[in-house]
Scaffold this motif. Structure first.
Motif, mmCIF file in Angstrom:
data_model
loop_
_atom_site.group_PDB
_atom_site.id
_atom_site.type_symbol
_atom_site.label_atom_id
_atom_site.label_comp_id
_atom_site.label_asym_id
_atom_site.label_seq_id
_atom_site.Cartn_x
_atom_site.Cartn_y
_atom_site.Cartn_z
ATOM 1 N N GLY A 17 -19.742 27.571 1.535
ATOM 2 C CA GLY A 17 -19.471 26.544 0.528
ATOM 3 C C GLY A 17 -18.079 26.662 -0.050
ATOM 4 O O GLY A 17 -17.723 25.920 -0.968
ATOM 5 N N SER A 18 -17.269 27.580 0.480
ATOM 6 C CA SER A 18 -15.907 27.796 -0.002
ATOM 7 C C SER A 18 -14.966 27.903 1.190
ATOM 8 O O SER A 18 -15.213 28.675 2.116
ATOM 9 N N LEU A 19 -13.879 27.124 1.152
ATOM 10 C CA LEU A 19 -12.890 27.156 2.225
ATOM 11 C C LEU A 19 -12.330 28.566 2.401
ATOM 12 O O LEU A 19 -12.263 29.090 3.517
ATOM 13 N N ARG A 20 -11.936 29.177 1.295
ATOM 14 C CA ARG A 20 -11.333 30.513 1.362
ATOM 15 C C ARG A 20 -12.328 31.540 1.897
ATOM 16 O O ARG A 20 -12.002 32.345 2.769
ATOM 17 N N ASP A 21 -13.536 31.520 1.372
ATOM 18 C CA ASP A 21 -14.528 32.513 1.798
ATOM 19 C C ASP A 21 -14.940 32.309 3.257
ATOM 20 O O ASP A 21 -15.175 33.292 3.979
ATOM 21 N N GLU A 63 -11.235 24.435 12.891
ATOM 22 C CA GLU A 63 -11.422 22.984 12.787
ATOM 23 C C GLU A 63 -12.743 22.693 12.084
ATOM 24 O O GLU A 63 -12.830 21.767 11.260
ATOM 25 N N THR A 64 -13.765 23.483 12.392
ATOM 26 C CA THR A 64 -15.057 23.324 11.727
ATOM 27 C C THR A 64 -14.959 23.679 10.250
ATOM 28 O O THR A 64 -15.495 22.966 9.380
ATOM 29 N N ILE A 65 -14.281 24.773 9.940
ATOM 30 C CA ILE A 65 -14.138 25.222 8.549
ATOM 31 C C ILE A 65 -13.388 24.173 7.723
ATOM 32 O O ILE A 65 -13.794 23.849 6.593
ATOM 33 N N VAL A 66 -12.302 23.635 8.272
ATOM 34 C CA VAL A 66 -11.533 22.626 7.552
ATOM 35 C C VAL A 66 -12.341 21.334 7.393
ATOM 36 O O VAL A 66 -12.324 20.706 6.321
ATOM 37 N N ALA A 89 -19.530 34.086 14.931
ATOM 38 C CA ALA A 89 -20.259 33.352 13.890
ATOM 39 C C ALA A 89 -19.288 32.769 12.866
ATOM 40 O O ALA A 89 -18.377 33.451 12.386
ATOM 41 N N VAL A 90 -19.487 31.486 12.554
ATOM 42 C CA VAL A 90 -18.656 30.802 11.555
ATOM 43 C C VAL A 90 -19.447 30.727 10.253
ATOM 44 O O VAL A 90 -20.475 30.056 10.187
ATOM 45 N N LEU A 138 -10.559 19.692 0.321
ATOM 46 C CA LEU A 138 -9.304 19.290 0.932
ATOM 47 C C LEU A 138 -9.282 17.777 1.094
ATOM 48 O O LEU A 138 -10.337 17.163 1.351
ATOM 49 N N PRO A 139 -8.110 17.166 0.961
ATOM 50 C CA PRO A 139 -8.023 15.723 1.214
ATOM 51 C C PRO A 139 -8.194 15.424 2.702
ATOM 52 O O PRO A 139 -7.880 16.254 3.551
#
Length: 228
Positions: free
Chosen positions: A106-110, A162-165, A101-102, A174-175
């Motif tokens: 709402g937070s990259l780090r979390d 890749e999905t998270i980024v 599960a991904v 992230l840019p």
């Protein structure tokens, strides 16, 4: 024993061997239990038996004979569905290789830490199985864990990171710039490395360290090392 008796005994032996090799779903005495299972139920039972044999005895003992005996069926039942032993192996691993599960917090780090925690809980046993029980498979076929993993994934499917980024880019965290696939997927590679080295689950401190002190700085996220 005279020749007549030898001929009769030979015929009986042949008949007995043929009866034992009849398909389970054809209803022999030997396969009476398996014959009551048909279609998806039968296939699930066969793959469950194959998984048990693989986990308990490894690839070296992962044979049609062993799986058929565990499932209470005959080898032709397996041959009809999986003509080669590696076909049966791939089908078995596919059934038990669950997608991790991904999170979408709402937070990259979390998201990154949450996914690594899920992977640690879900994959530790599978990683151990693949590195130990499938060692003979990798040696015999000249393939690697990476190639087997790719065979189990849907072609063209984005990796978890890749999905998270991509989500982080959509949110503006992230840019939108090109990024190395190796960098994007690095957290899971590091987690997998720790699993291989210790054959145990990875500590939560190590998971946080992978994200905060290694991955986020590579992505250029400011203050990542002190995020925790």
């Amino acid at each position: 024993m005279n020749r007549k008796h030898e001929r009769i005994a030979g015929e009986r032996g042949t008949i007995g061997a043929q009866a034992a090799e009849r398909p389970a779903d054809g209803g022999t005495t030997r396969d009476s239990g398996a014959s009551r299972r048909r279609g998806p139920k039968l296939e699930d039972a066969l793959l469950d038996a194959a998984w048990d044999v693989l986990v308990e005895h490894g690839y070296h003992s992962f044979t049609y004979e062993a799986v058929a005996a565990r499932a209470g069926t005959s080898r032709p039942v397996l041959y009809r569905r999986w003509p080669q032993r590696d076909d049966l192996l791939l089908a078995t691993l596919t059934k038990f290789w669950r997608l991790i599960a991904v999170p979408d917090t709402g937070s990259l780090r979390d998201d990154a830490i949450g996914f690594l925690r899920n992977a640690d809980a879900d994959r530790a046993g599978m990683i151990t199985l693949m590195s130990v029980q499938l060692a003979d498979y990798f040696r015999d076929t000249g393939t690697s864990l990476s190639e087997l993993r790719d065979a189990l994934l849907t072609p063209g499917q984005a990796t978890a990171f890749e999905t998270i980024v991509a989500r982080a880019v959509e949110r503006g965290e992230l840019p939108d710039v090109p990024r190395s696939t190796r960098v994007v997927n690095l957290p899971l590679d590091l987690l997998r490395h720790d699993m291989f080295m210790t054959m145990r689950t990875v500590s939560d401190e190590s998971i946080v360290e992978i994200v905060d002190e290694v991955w986020l700085p590579l992505l250029g996220v400011p203050g990542a090392a002190s995020a925790s």
